[in-house]
Motif scaffolding. Structure first.
Motif, mmCIF file in Angstrom:
data_model
loop_
_atom_site.group_PDB
_atom_site.id
_atom_site.type_symbol
_atom_site.label_atom_id
_atom_site.label_comp_id
_atom_site.label_asym_id
_atom_site.label_seq_id
_atom_site.Cartn_x
_atom_site.Cartn_y
_atom_site.Cartn_z
ATOM 1 N N LEU A 241 54.777 12.520 67.707
ATOM 2 C CA LEU A 241 54.364 12.223 66.339
ATOM 3 C C LEU A 241 53.282 11.171 66.429
ATOM 4 O O LEU A 241 53.481 10.107 66.984
ATOM 5 N N THR A 242 52.113 11.462 65.912
ATOM 6 C CA THR A 242 50.982 10.548 66.045
ATOM 7 C C THR A 242 50.360 10.278 64.694
ATOM 8 O O THR A 242 50.569 11.017 63.736
ATOM 9 N N ARG A 243 49.568 9.209 64.623
ATOM 10 C CA ARG A 243 48.924 8.818 63.376
ATOM 11 C C ARG A 243 47.420 8.802 63.585
ATOM 12 O O ARG A 243 46.927 8.266 64.553
ATOM 13 N N ASN A 244 46.696 9.448 62.675
ATOM 14 C CA ASN A 244 45.252 9.536 62.788
ATOM 15 C C ASN A 244 44.607 9.378 61.423
ATOM 16 O O ASN A 244 45.283 9.337 60.404
ATOM 17 N N THR A 245 43.284 9.338 61.408
ATOM 18 C CA THR A 245 42.539 9.591 60.187
ATOM 19 C C THR A 245 41.888 10.954 60.339
ATOM 20 O O THR A 245 41.780 11.485 61.449
ATOM 21 N N LEU A 246 41.474 11.537 59.231
ATOM 22 C CA LEU A 246 40.852 12.855 59.303
ATOM 23 C C LEU A 246 39.539 12.806 60.073
ATOM 24 O O LEU A 246 39.072 13.807 60.565
ATOM 25 N N ARG A 247 38.943 11.641 60.168
ATOM 26 C CA ARG A 247 37.659 11.527 60.852
ATOM 27 C C ARG A 247 37.764 10.807 62.188
ATOM 28 O O ARG A 247 36.803 10.742 62.932
ATOM 29 N N ASN A 248 38.900 10.257 62.498
ATOM 30 C CA ASN A 248 39.032 9.489 63.729
ATOM 31 C C ASN A 248 40.411 9.751 64.318
ATOM 32 O O ASN A 248 41.393 9.170 63.889
ATOM 33 N N LYS A 249 40.497 10.626 65.299
ATOM 34 C CA LYS A 249 41.774 11.047 65.840
ATOM 35 C C LYS A 249 42.149 10.192 67.051
ATOM 36 O O LYS A 249 41.594 10.353 68.125
ATOM 37 N N ALA A 250 43.087 9.279 66.842
ATOM 38 C CA ALA A 250 43.558 8.418 67.917
ATOM 39 C C ALA A 250 45.081 8.471 67.927
ATOM 40 O O ALA A 250 45.728 7.837 67.112
ATOM 41 N N PRO A 251 45.690 9.265 68.839
ATOM 42 C CA PRO A 251 47.132 9.488 68.794
ATOM 43 C C PRO A 251 47.947 8.245 69.073
ATOM 44 O O PRO A 251 47.626 7.456 69.941
ATOM 45 N N LEU A 252 49.001 8.086 68.291
ATOM 46 C CA LEU A 252 49.940 6.984 68.453
ATOM 47 C C LEU A 252 51.345 7.573 68.475
ATOM 48 O O LEU A 252 51.964 7.739 67.437
ATOM 49 N N PRO A 253 51.884 7.933 69.637
ATOM 50 C CA PRO A 253 53.163 8.629 69.700
ATOM 51 C C PRO A 253 54.320 7.767 69.234
ATOM 52 O O PRO A 253 54.391 6.584 69.524
ATOM 53 N N THR A 254 55.233 8.381 68.462
ATOM 54 C CA THR A 254 56.408 7.648 68.004
ATOM 55 C C THR A 254 57.677 8.461 68.122
ATOM 56 O O THR A 254 58.679 7.968 68.597
ATOM 57 N N LYS A 255 57.667 9.726 67.675
ATOM 58 C CA LYS A 255 58.859 10.554 67.691
ATOM 59 C C LYS A 255 58.521 11.908 68.291
ATOM 60 O O LYS A 255 57.366 12.303 68.367
ATOM 61 N N THR A 256 59.533 12.636 68.725
ATOM 62 C CA THR A 256 59.318 13.977 69.225
ATOM 63 C C THR A 256 60.244 14.941 68.511
ATOM 64 O O THR A 256 61.287 14.562 68.006
ATOM 65 N N GLY A 257 59.848 16.224 68.489
ATOM 66 C CA GLY A 257 60.684 17.233 67.881
ATOM 67 C C GLY A 257 59.912 18.141 66.946
ATOM 68 O O GLY A 257 58.710 17.986 66.747
ATOM 69 N N TYR A 258 60.612 19.105 66.374
ATOM 70 C CA TYR A 258 60.034 20.060 65.440
ATOM 71 C C TYR A 258 60.076 19.447 64.044
ATOM 72 O O TYR A 258 61.143 19.226 63.478
ATOM 73 N N LEU A 259 58.905 19.182 63.481
ATOM 74 C CA LEU A 259 58.799 18.560 62.168
ATOM 75 C C LEU A 259 58.600 19.631 61.101
ATOM 76 O O LEU A 259 57.705 20.459 61.209
ATOM 77 N N SER A 260 59.419 19.611 60.073
ATOM 78 C CA SER A 260 59.405 20.692 59.089
ATOM 79 C C SER A 260 58.942 20.275 57.705
ATOM 80 O O SER A 260 58.371 21.079 56.979
ATOM 81 N N PHE A 261 59.191 19.041 57.282
ATOM 82 C CA PHE A 261 58.763 18.605 55.961
ATOM 83 C C PHE A 261 58.760 17.080 55.918
ATOM 84 O O PHE A 261 59.337 16.403 56.770
ATOM 85 N N ALA A 262 58.111 16.552 54.905
ATOM 86 C CA ALA A 262 58.142 15.119 54.613
ATOM 87 C C ALA A 262 57.989 14.946 53.116
ATOM 88 O O ALA A 262 57.145 15.584 52.490
ATOM 89 N N VAL A 263 58.837 14.124 52.517
ATOM 90 C CA VAL A 263 58.766 13.867 51.082
ATOM 91 C C VAL A 263 58.824 12.359 50.854
ATOM 92 O O VAL A 263 59.462 11.632 51.618
#
Length: 347
Positions: free
Chosen positions: A64-86
């Motif tokens: 699980l990584t965090r980026n901007t749409l224009r600047n992709k810099a992965p920051l791993p935090t969690k692993t697994g199959y992600l299905s939704f977020a609310v």
């Protein structure tokens, strides 16, 4: 009617939810969107108020990584199959996420770089069925979480369940392989839940839904996909303010609009897109009159396992000029005492 790119090459997106005002051009001088894209490898969460959209992405390696749409810099935090977020009601930095067969809560300030967001387990879904994972989730009018699962072994063991404010987990529908899409009609005289079910030839099924107690009742087929002379099959769906459904067609190069209450129940219109596999659609924009559509890339032997250049799968499209409006998404109304017990400093 026009369709424009919102973003390109995000990978095989399976769903798209818009949580706040969005513009398809994402100009930095406007309030940017709060948007979530869920796919086999990706979950995207956008920003609400800062001048650049941000996202969380699970890359193909499972991080699980965090980026901007224009600047992709992965920051791993969690692993697994992600299905939704609310989003969590009245807590702009809290999100409830489906991860494999678990529902977790994460704290993430989208305007800051956080390498390891705080998280906690809320529930384990279908705990006695190890081959089940979460496939999609949404929130009803009263703030309950509703979600479906899929069975990786192809067994009819998947379910549709709800999780309420106090984390009471209840299963309502069983006996199929894959819940492909689910949406709640918030304004029907008798509230309905629409479900795309893998065990009914991908037909659209309407269930009576008792909003107050959260029980799901009798069902009937409201749109028979087997009678349609079209390619592909229905996937994730959304609903407009007129009660019409917009359904993504995986393998069908577009989306369809269907009136589940009309007679005969047939396709009202088809909107084609330059992508074979269409994963999901949802309304967004300041007036919720822009239909955002996520697509999946395809790989073919004739292209030596590469993505054909003529297919724009993996892109997100913004469709304007449909002359319809959707609904503002609901937020999960998690009990305040539960939130405070997990994140005491949020109150």
């Amino acid at each position: 009617m026009s369709a424009t790119y919102l973003s390109r090459n995000l990978g095989p997106a399976f769903t798209l939810q818009v949580w706040n005002a969005a513009t398809e051009e994402l100009r930095s001088d406007e309030t940017t969107m709060l948007v979530m894209v869920v796919s086999t490898p990706a979950i995207t969460v956008g920003n609400k108020t800062t001048n650049q959209p941000r996202k969380l992405i699970r890359n193909p390696t499972g991080n699980l990584t965090r980026n901007t749409l224009r600047n992709k810099a992965p920051l791993p935090t969690k692993t697994g199959y992600l299905s939704f977020a609310v989003p969590v009601h009245e807590n702009p930095d809290l999100f409830v996420v489906g991860l494999n067969n678990k529902i977790i809560i994460i704290r993430w300030n989208s305007s800051e770089n956080t390498f390891h967001p705080d998280s906690a387990l809320l529930a384990i879904v279908d705990e006695t069925i190890p081959s089940n994972i979460l496939s999609y989730g949404t929130v009803d009018k009263l703030g309950r979480l509703m979600f479906g699962t899929m069975n990786f072994d192809g067994l009819k063991l998947a379910n549709v369940s709800t999780l309420n404010f106090d984390l009471d987990l209840k299963t309502h529908i069983s006996g199929f392989v894959w819940c492909k899409g689910i949406v709640v009609d918030p304004q029907a005289s008798q509230v309905k839940v629409y479900l795309v079910n893998s065990e009914t030839h991908n037909n659209l099924i309407a269930y009576k839904y008792h909003g107050k107690n959260g029980k799901i009742g009798n069902s009937k087929v409201v749109f028979d996909w087997s009678k349609q002379e079209m390619s592909g099959f229905p996937r994730r769906l959304t609903i407009d303010r007129d009660g019409k459904l917009w359904i993504a067609l995986d393998g069908g190069h577009g989306i369809i609009q269907v009136d589940p209450n009309g007679k005969p129940k047939k396709i009202i219109q088809y909107v084609g897109l330059p992508a074979l596999s269409v994963g999901a659609c949802t309304f967004g924009g300041p007036n919720y009159d822009i239909l955002f559509v996520s697509t999946m890339p395809i790989f073919h032997e004739s292209h030596h396992g590469q993505h054909p250049q003529t297919d724009k799968g993996g892109s997100i499209f913004a469709i304007k000029g449909l002359h319809v409006q959707g609904w503002a998404p609901e937020e999960f109304r998690l009990n305040r005492f539960i939130i405070d017990s997990i994140f005491p400093e949020t109150h």
